[in-house]
Design a protein around this motif. Structure first.
Motif, mmCIF file in Angstrom:
data_model
loop_
_atom_site.group_PDB
_atom_site.id
_atom_site.type_symbol
_atom_site.label_atom_id
_atom_site.label_comp_id
_atom_site.label_asym_id
_atom_site.label_seq_id
_atom_site.Cartn_x
_atom_site.Cartn_y
_atom_site.Cartn_z
ATOM 1 N N ARG A 42 28.830 36.955 41.141
ATOM 2 C CA ARG A 42 29.662 36.208 40.188
ATOM 3 C C ARG A 42 30.327 37.152 39.186
ATOM 4 O O ARG A 42 31.491 36.981 38.823
ATOM 5 C CB ARG A 42 28.807 35.175 39.450
ATOM 6 C CG ARG A 42 28.244 34.072 40.339
ATOM 7 C CD ARG A 42 27.478 33.037 39.518
ATOM 8 N NE ARG A 42 26.921 31.995 40.378
ATOM 9 C CZ ARG A 42 25.636 31.932 40.723
ATOM 10 N NH1 ARG A 42 24.772 32.844 40.277
ATOM 11 N NH2 ARG A 42 25.208 30.964 41.522
ATOM 12 N N PHE A 43 29.562 38.151 38.752
ATOM 13 C CA PHE A 43 30.091 39.100 37.770
ATOM 14 C C PHE A 43 31.186 39.975 38.383
ATOM 15 O O PHE A 43 32.264 40.144 37.800
ATOM 16 C CB PHE A 43 28.949 39.973 37.231
ATOM 17 C CG PHE A 43 29.400 41.019 36.259
ATOM 18 C CD1 PHE A 43 29.628 40.686 34.930
ATOM 19 C CD2 PHE A 43 29.607 42.325 36.679
ATOM 20 C CE1 PHE A 43 30.061 41.648 34.024
ATOM 21 C CE2 PHE A 43 30.038 43.292 35.781
ATOM 22 C CZ PHE A 43 30.262 42.957 34.451
ATOM 23 N N GLU A 44 30.933 40.517 39.554
ATOM 24 C CA GLU A 44 31.886 41.454 40.147
ATOM 25 C C GLU A 44 33.107 40.761 40.727
ATOM 26 O O GLU A 44 34.160 41.376 40.891
ATOM 27 C CB GLU A 44 31.192 42.305 41.219
ATOM 28 C CG GLU A 44 30.067 43.153 40.652
ATOM 29 C CD GLU A 44 29.680 44.308 41.564
ATOM 30 O OE1 GLU A 44 30.431 44.604 42.514
ATOM 31 O OE2 GLU A 44 28.618 44.904 41.309
ATOM 32 N N LEU A 45 32.987 39.476 41.021
ATOM 33 C CA LEU A 45 34.139 38.738 41.532
ATOM 34 C C LEU A 45 35.243 38.636 40.489
ATOM 35 O O LEU A 45 36.409 38.416 40.818
ATOM 36 C CB LEU A 45 33.702 37.332 41.970
ATOM 37 C CG LEU A 45 34.749 36.461 42.655
ATOM 38 C CD1 LEU A 45 35.301 37.135 43.907
ATOM 39 C CD2 LEU A 45 34.156 35.098 43.016
ATOM 40 N N ASN A 54 36.806 31.338 35.853
ATOM 41 C CA ASN A 54 35.436 31.503 35.379
ATOM 42 C C ASN A 54 34.488 31.453 36.574
ATOM 43 O O ASN A 54 34.402 30.441 37.267
ATOM 44 C CB ASN A 54 35.096 30.404 34.380
ATOM 45 C CG ASN A 54 33.702 30.565 33.785
ATOM 46 O OD1 ASN A 54 32.959 31.463 34.153
ATOM 47 N ND2 ASN A 54 33.356 29.680 32.867
ATOM 48 N N THR A 55 33.790 32.540 36.838
ATOM 49 C CA THR A 55 32.921 32.625 38.020
ATOM 50 C C THR A 55 31.440 32.460 37.685
ATOM 51 O O THR A 55 30.606 32.500 38.595
ATOM 52 C CB THR A 55 33.108 33.987 38.721
ATOM 53 O OG1 THR A 55 32.714 35.047 37.816
ATOM 54 C CG2 THR A 55 34.560 34.193 39.128
ATOM 55 N N PRO A 112 29.378 28.588 48.256
ATOM 56 C CA PRO A 112 30.643 28.248 48.929
ATOM 57 C C PRO A 112 31.883 28.538 48.075
ATOM 58 O O PRO A 112 32.908 29.000 48.587
ATOM 59 C CB PRO A 112 30.497 26.751 49.210
ATOM 60 C CG PRO A 112 29.033 26.523 49.269
ATOM 61 C CD PRO A 112 28.454 27.441 48.232
ATOM 62 N N TYR A 113 31.781 28.290 46.778
ATOM 63 C CA TYR A 113 32.917 28.548 45.897
ATOM 64 C C TYR A 113 33.133 30.049 45.687
ATOM 65 O O TYR A 113 34.267 30.500 45.479
ATOM 66 C CB TYR A 113 32.724 27.851 44.555
ATOM 67 C CG TYR A 113 32.913 26.354 44.635
ATOM 68 C CD1 TYR A 113 34.189 25.803 44.728
ATOM 69 C CD2 TYR A 113 31.819 25.495 44.623
ATOM 70 C CE1 TYR A 113 34.374 24.429 44.810
ATOM 71 C CE2 TYR A 113 31.984 24.115 44.701
ATOM 72 C CZ TYR A 113 33.267 23.595 44.798
ATOM 73 O OH TYR A 113 33.451 22.234 44.889
ATOM 74 N N PHE A 169 40.019 26.047 51.035
ATOM 75 C CA PHE A 169 39.907 26.766 49.778
ATOM 76 C C PHE A 169 39.916 25.742 48.646
ATOM 77 O O PHE A 169 40.707 24.806 48.652
ATOM 78 C CB PHE A 169 41.088 27.715 49.571
ATOM 79 C CG PHE A 169 41.164 28.845 50.566
ATOM 80 C CD1 PHE A 169 40.064 29.223 51.309
ATOM 81 C CD2 PHE A 169 42.351 29.544 50.734
ATOM 82 C CE1 PHE A 169 40.138 30.271 52.215
ATOM 83 C CE2 PHE A 169 42.441 30.587 51.633
ATOM 84 C CZ PHE A 169 41.330 30.954 52.374
ATOM 85 N N GLU A 170 39.054 25.961 47.653
ATOM 86 C CA GLU A 170 39.047 25.040 46.518
ATOM 87 C C GLU A 170 38.850 25.797 45.222
ATOM 88 O O GLU A 170 37.889 26.543 45.054
ATOM 89 C CB GLU A 170 37.949 23.987 46.659
ATOM 90 C CG GLU A 170 37.949 22.995 45.499
ATOM 91 C CD GLU A 170 36.944 21.873 45.670
ATOM 92 O OE1 GLU A 170 36.861 21.007 44.776
ATOM 93 O OE2 GLU A 170 36.236 21.858 46.703
ATOM 94 N N LYS A 171 39.799 25.601 44.322
ATOM 95 C CA LYS A 171 39.653 26.021 42.939
ATOM 96 C C LYS A 171 39.460 24.745 42.150
ATOM 97 O O LYS A 171 40.356 23.892 42.079
ATOM 98 C CB LYS A 171 40.891 26.784 42.454
ATOM 99 C CG LYS A 171 40.753 27.319 41.034
ATOM 100 C CD LYS A 171 41.975 28.135 40.626
ATOM 101 C CE LYS A 171 41.805 28.674 39.212
ATOM 102 N NZ LYS A 171 42.986 29.482 38.797
ATOM 103 N N ILE A 172 38.280 24.583 41.588
ATOM 104 C CA ILE A 172 37.887 23.324 40.963
ATOM 105 C C ILE A 172 38.923 22.866 39.932
ATOM 106 O O ILE A 172 39.356 23.639 39.080
ATOM 107 C CB ILE A 172 36.502 23.475 40.302
ATOM 108 C CG1 ILE A 172 35.453 23.852 41.362
ATOM 109 C CG2 ILE A 172 36.097 22.184 39.599
ATOM 110 C CD1 ILE A 172 34.090 24.170 40.795
#
Length: 318
Positions: free
Chosen positions: A121-124, A131-132, A138-139, A267-270
């Motif tokens: 999550r941090f490196e993404l 906001n990761t 899956p996200y 693909f999904e961006k909430i």
């Protein structure tokens, strides 16, 4: 033969040396210049911010274009071999795909293990602006693959598109590629809503204009790559034509929707968009398939660029 030779040098640098440290990377210098310019962007109201953003974008772009054009033109007059080498190195600075692919694979390995999900999550954050911190597996996969597919346009097709097109008129290709990179960097650094809404309006819209053709070329490249990798070219194009409209950006949806269609995932961006059809689960293996797809599209684009350079040379000699 300038286009072909410069591209060969750029590719050689990409596969051997890669990107230099930020202290000597021209795009990092551009980023520092934008950060410095940004500080004066909020001393006035909305109109001031908009005008300042436009002037800063055009001013820095003009400076970078002038400087790069002077360097390559001067070297071409002095020594052709030195000109090709330096131009190739400079061109490499405007695009990247090896590093992005390595980063995606690294994040994929982190996603595979429950113990390293937080690190993933941090490196993404290096690849996406969302906001990761609370994304589930899956996200995380979706965000990684979206970044890989979108980078086909921003990080490769666009700079080489401007390089090839403007090289048709003389030694302007490198300058054009750097001009695009300035606008793109402006957009990536301040092209968001909220605090930067008015400061970023001009560079964001200019980035949309510059990426208009490259984004659609990128989608077509993904369609061709889907055919090469047997992922279904016709289905890819059919879904991309519909789903590209679902993103806020008029361009980003094209390569992402095409990639989602080819990979048979969604693909999904909430709270923003859903692209593609969820015919298979969003597992870490999707990252491998996306790299295979985008790598194929990348090489198709390089072949097209080399062909354009070869055709130009043949016409000049005819």
């Amino acid at each position: 033969m300038d286009i072909v030779l410069i591209l060969l040098v750029a590719l050689a640098v990409e596969f051997t040396l890669g990107d230099p440290p930020n202290v000597v990377h021209p795009v990092a210098w551009i980023g520092k210049a934008i950060s410095s310019l940004e500080r004066l962007g909020f001393i006035g109201g909305k109109t001031y911010q908009f005008v300042y953003g436009a002037v800063a974008t055009l001013g820095l772009t003009a400076v970078v274009i002038t400087a790069s054009l002077f360097i390559v033109s001067w070297l071409k007059d002095i020594n052709y071999v030195l000109y090709v080498i330096v131009a190739g190195v400079l061109l490499k600075m405007t695009f990247s795909f090896v590093y992005l692919r390595k980063t995606a694979l690294h994040i994929k390995h982190l996603i595979e293990n429950d113990e390293t999900l937080d690190k993933a999550r941090f490196e993404l954050r290096a690849l996406v602006s969302r906001n990761t911190s609370k994304l589930t597996r899956p996200y995380l996969v979706s965000a990684t693959v979206e970044s890989v597919s979108e980078s086909l346009c921003d990080s490769l097709v666009s700079p080489l598109f401007f390089f090839v097109v403007f090289s048709l008129f003389g030694p302007y290709g490198i300058a054009a590629a750097f001009g695009f990179r300035v606008v793109s960097t402006f957009d990536s650094m301040i092209g968001y809503h909220g605090k930067y809404e008015y400061l970023s309006k001009f560079p964001a819209r200019l980035d949309d204009v510059l990426n208009y053709l490259p984004a659609r070329i990128s989608a077509l490249l993904v369609v061709v790559a889907a055919g090469i990798t047997r992922m279904g070219a016709r289905r890819t194009w059919s879904i991309a034509r519909v789903d590209h409209l679902k993103t806020e950006s008029p361009n980003a949806g094209w390569p992402m929707a095409a990639a989602a269609a080819a990979l048979r995932v969604q693909f999904e961006k909430i709270d923003h968009y859903r692209l593609g059809r969820a015919d298979r689960p969003m597992t870490p293996e999707v990252v491998d398939d996306s790299l295979r797809l985008i790598n194929s599209a990348t090489w198709v684009w390089f072949i097209i660029c080399f062909a354009a350079g070869g055709l130009l040379y043949a016409l000049a000699k005819a």
